[in-house]
Every structure is written in structure tokens, then in C-alpha cells.
Design a protein around this motif. Sequence first.
Motif, PDB file in Angstrom:
ATOM      1  N   MET A 231       0.841  -1.175   0.012  1.00  0.00           N
ATOM      2  CA  MET A 231      -0.010  -0.097   0.028  1.00  0.00           C
ATOM      3  C   MET A 231       0.622   1.466  -0.238  1.00  0.00           C
ATOM      4  O   MET A 231       0.621   2.257  -0.759  1.00  0.00           O
ATOM      5  CB  MET A 231      -0.879   0.082   1.112  1.00  0.00           C
ATOM      6  N   VAL A 235       0.583   3.840  -3.060  1.00  0.00           N
ATOM      7  CA  VAL A 235       0.166   5.288  -2.822  1.00  0.00           C
ATOM      8  C   VAL A 235       1.214   6.226  -3.543  1.00  0.00           C
ATOM      9  O   VAL A 235       0.694   7.116  -4.124  1.00  0.00           O
ATOM     10  CB  VAL A 235       0.302   5.447  -1.274  1.00  0.00           C
ATOM     11  N   SER A 236       2.472   5.532  -3.633  1.00  0.00           N
ATOM     12  CA  SER A 236       3.445   6.562  -4.241  1.00  0.00           C
ATOM     13  C   SER A 236       3.363   6.444  -5.550  1.00  0.00           C
ATOM     14  O   SER A 236       3.555   7.533  -6.377  1.00  0.00           O
ATOM     15  CB  SER A 236       4.967   5.869  -3.718  1.00  0.00           C
ATOM     16  N   TRP A 239      -0.456   8.392  -6.279  1.00  0.00           N
ATOM     17  CA  TRP A 239      -1.062   9.466  -5.691  1.00  0.00           C
ATOM     18  C   TRP A 239       0.103  10.576  -5.292  1.00  0.00           C
ATOM     19  O   TRP A 239      -0.142  11.651  -4.950  1.00  0.00           O
ATOM     20  CB  TRP A 239      -1.901   9.491  -4.094  1.00  0.00           C
ATOM     21  N   SER A 240       1.309  10.183  -5.575  1.00  0.00           N
ATOM     22  CA  SER A 240       2.342  11.014  -5.082  1.00  0.00           C
ATOM     23  C   SER A 240       2.211  12.240  -5.906  1.00  0.00           C
ATOM     24  O   SER A 240       2.423  13.456  -5.556  1.00  0.00           O
ATOM     25  CB  SER A 240       3.845  10.499  -5.269  1.00  0.00           C
ATOM     26  N   TYR A 243      -0.837  14.429  -5.046  1.00  0.00           N
ATOM     27  CA  TYR A 243      -0.688  15.108  -3.650  1.00  0.00           C
ATOM     28  C   TYR A 243       0.414  16.228  -3.761  1.00  0.00           C
ATOM     29  O   TYR A 243       0.124  17.406  -3.076  1.00  0.00           O
ATOM     30  CB  TYR A 243       0.126  13.815  -2.747  1.00  0.00           C
ATOM     31  N   GLY A 357      -4.898  -0.018  -2.617  1.00  0.00           N
ATOM     32  CA  GLY A 357      -4.402   0.842  -1.512  1.00  0.00           C
ATOM     33  C   GLY A 357      -4.797   2.260  -2.370  1.00  0.00           C
ATOM     34  O   GLY A 357      -5.525   3.030  -1.554  1.00  0.00           O
ATOM     35  N   PRO A 358      -4.471   2.335  -3.557  1.00  0.00           N
ATOM     36  CA  PRO A 358      -4.841   3.868  -4.286  1.00  0.00           C
ATOM     37  C   PRO A 358      -6.177   4.131  -4.296  1.00  0.00           C
ATOM     38  O   PRO A 358      -6.576   5.243  -3.870  1.00  0.00           O
ATOM     39  CB  PRO A 358      -3.779   3.641  -5.479  1.00  0.00           C
ATOM     40  N   VAL A 361      -7.414   5.065  -0.911  1.00  0.00           N
ATOM     41  CA  VAL A 361      -7.011   6.332  -0.501  1.00  0.00           C
ATOM     42  C   VAL A 361      -7.894   7.236  -1.459  1.00  0.00           C
ATOM     43  O   VAL A 361      -8.271   8.346  -1.009  1.00  0.00           O
ATOM     44  CB  VAL A 361      -5.655   6.714  -0.687  1.00  0.00           C
ATOM     45  N   LEU A 374      -3.743   9.421   3.082  1.00  0.00           N
ATOM     46  CA  LEU A 374      -2.449   9.178   3.216  1.00  0.00           C
ATOM     47  C   LEU A 374      -2.236   8.727   4.929  1.00  0.00           C
ATOM     48  O   LEU A 374      -1.397   7.665   5.151  1.00  0.00           O
ATOM     49  CB  LEU A 374      -1.470  10.257   3.140  1.00  0.00           C
ATOM     50  N   VAL A 377      -2.965   4.980   5.286  1.00  0.00           N
ATOM     51  CA  VAL A 377      -1.697   4.081   4.907  1.00  0.00           C
ATOM     52  C   VAL A 377      -0.568   4.039   5.812  1.00  0.00           C
ATOM     53  O   VAL A 377       0.237   3.102   6.344  1.00  0.00           O
ATOM     54  CB  VAL A 377      -1.405   4.390   3.454  1.00  0.00           C
TER      55      VAL A 377
END
Length: 393
Positions: A231, A235-236, A239-240, A243, A357-358, A361, A374, A377
Motif C-alpha cells: 500500500m 500510494v507513491s 497519488w504522489s 498530492y 491501496g490507491p 485512498v 495517506l 496508509v
Amino acid sequence: MALSPADKSVSILRALSDFFANPLARAVGLVFAADSFLFGSWVARIPYVKYSLDINDAELGLALFLLPIGSIVMNPFTGKIIQRIGSAQSCLIGGLGFFASVMVPILAPNLLILSLGLFIMGFFTALLNVAMNTCAANLEKEQGLTIMSTCHGMWSLGGMLGSALAGALIWADIPASYHLLGVAIFLIIFIILIQPTLRAIHEEKSPESTSLARPTKALMVLIFIGIAVSMGEGVSFDWSAIYLREIANSSASFSALGFAFFSLAMTIGRFVGDTVIPRFGQKRLLAFGGLMAAAGLLIAILFPNPYIVLLGFLVLGFGCSLGAPILYAASMRLPDTTPAAGLATFATLSFIGFMAGPPIVGFIAEGFGLPNGLLFVMILLATSGIASHWARI
């Protein structure tokens, strides 16, 4: 007697030199790199897809969720496919499908086609994921090597290069469709040309079934930690950039650096992993990594400055770096479970974290804001660090 820093550096460099000097190990590592090069190229273009289709975070999250659904559909069959046609041929089929299918979401005219394209990507990347890890495990067994962490380091390196190239092309105002078409063609040619080398790796044929294994307590602990770590990686990936763009108010080209910094840390951590894992112990590194990864996300949440957020993703990358190499190898050494079944089961369920995970989120972000997505996670990663105490590795 403890090694001096100079001795440790020599040991790490020697391990890397041996890896790149071995044509079979190098070939497997390049497949790992090719897989993530496409991922890195794709994720940097996710903001473009979101804005061009004019969809919100929840709609994007729903579309991204189709990628793990595709993986879930394929993963129960990966072990049997690999046993039947071999890991090299499975890398070819998985790679061709994955690399070509990226053109569907990038050219999608609406949310439905975007979702369909992501489902197809997930379907093929699941096969490629298990097949390339099987290649690495077979080579380790055949030649008595320790290369799993370095192979995953190559995966991180590929993602870093893919996202960095994407950032440069975004800055140069190269259309997303041209960018990903060029990447797809290059990687398709590569996966075809690398086939003869991959087929030279000895592969033991087992008469037993390689479908999913019975979920023992030992396996479930590994899967939980794997979900949390993946996850953090997912996320990286997804969503990085958003974000940095929306929360830290960075430019479009700067936002692509979030995943590049994350991948840089992952690459460094994994390249030294085959040397440091035996020295410090798998449990200790899993625990430290989970807490470090959580700290990285906390930095990004508390200090939404573009440069500090980059630092947060760098710390997150170091924390996540050794999770996959340790856990993938451990899944093949579980008692009362065949190596192929253990790997396929772990890959199936832990990969859900990377893929699901994404979207999770995204749903949290739509209702409560992206920083809280975030935060979810971050809590999971911290919990995984504690849970590593019970890991049977």
C-alpha cells in the motif's frame, strides 16, 4: 568481528558487481526494471488522465480499483500457467499484454474505457509479477545466489527512470499518448529479445498443483505485512504526483519527482539489501522498515511543502524498500506449503495492497481529503512494523 564501513561498502559493491556480471541474473533484473518502467511512466500521467476526463478523486479511485480486480482474477491461475509453460514464456505473455494495454487507459475517452484498460493492465501484470519472481527464485536455487533484493532494486530503478523520463517529457510538453506509445513499443521489443536468456534458467517441473495455498497463520502474517508495505508503494505510484500538485501546490513537472524520489530510495535500499539482510536480520529490518515508512508519510502529511513532501516520499521509499524482497523469499519457505503455491498466494493477496491501496485512498480523499487518505496508509504501515514480531521468517 564487526565489519568497518569501508569493508561493508566493498561487500555491497562486490555483490552488485557479481549480479551485473552474471548474464542470467542481469536478464531477470532487467525484466523487473521493465515492469516498473512502465508503471513509473503511467503513474506520472495519472493527473493528465484525471484532468482530461474531468473526474473527481472518487471516480479516479474507482477506476484505479479495476487494476487490482484484474490482478485478483488472474492471480489464482498464475502458478498453474507458470508450471505449464514455464516462467520465461509467462514473462513474455505477461509483458506483452501489460506493455500494450497501457494505451487503453491513456487514450480512454471516458471513465468506462479507463476502467476497462486498467482491468486489462492488472490482469497481465499479475502474471508478469509472479513469473519474474519465479525466475529470480529459480536462479537463486540453481546457482546458489542471493539476488532477490537486487532484482527488486532493479524494479525500483526502472520505476525511478520511468517517472523521471515522464517528468522531463511533461516539462517538454510531449503528449501523453506519444510518450506511452514509445515506452510500450520499446518494452515490447525488449521482452521479446530477452526470451532466449530467460529460457536458459533451469526450471524444476513439479507434478503437484501450484494453485493457491491453504491460508496458514504464518502465511497470513506475511500477507498482512505485504499488504501494508505494498500500500505504501501503491500510494507513491498513484497519488504522489497528485498530492504534490494539489496539496503541496507544485508544478506539473515537479509533481512527477515524488515517485522518482520514492523510487531512488527504494533502489538504494534494495541494492544493498542482499548484503544487509543477512547481517541485521529479516524481522528487525521489517519492523524498522514499517515504522520508517510510516514516518515518511507523516512528514508529507504534516508539512505540505513541495520539498519537504519529497523528503517524506524519500523516507517512505527507504522504509518500504526491503519489504518485498524479504517477504517474497519467505513465502517460498513456509512449512507445509509448496514454494510455488506459497509465492502465488502471497503475491495474489499482498499485491491487492499495491493495487487496492490507491483506490481506497481515493475514496477517503473524496470524503475527508487526500492527507487523511495517506494517514490511513501511515497507520497500516506502523501496525505492520509491530506485526513483524510474529512473522515466521
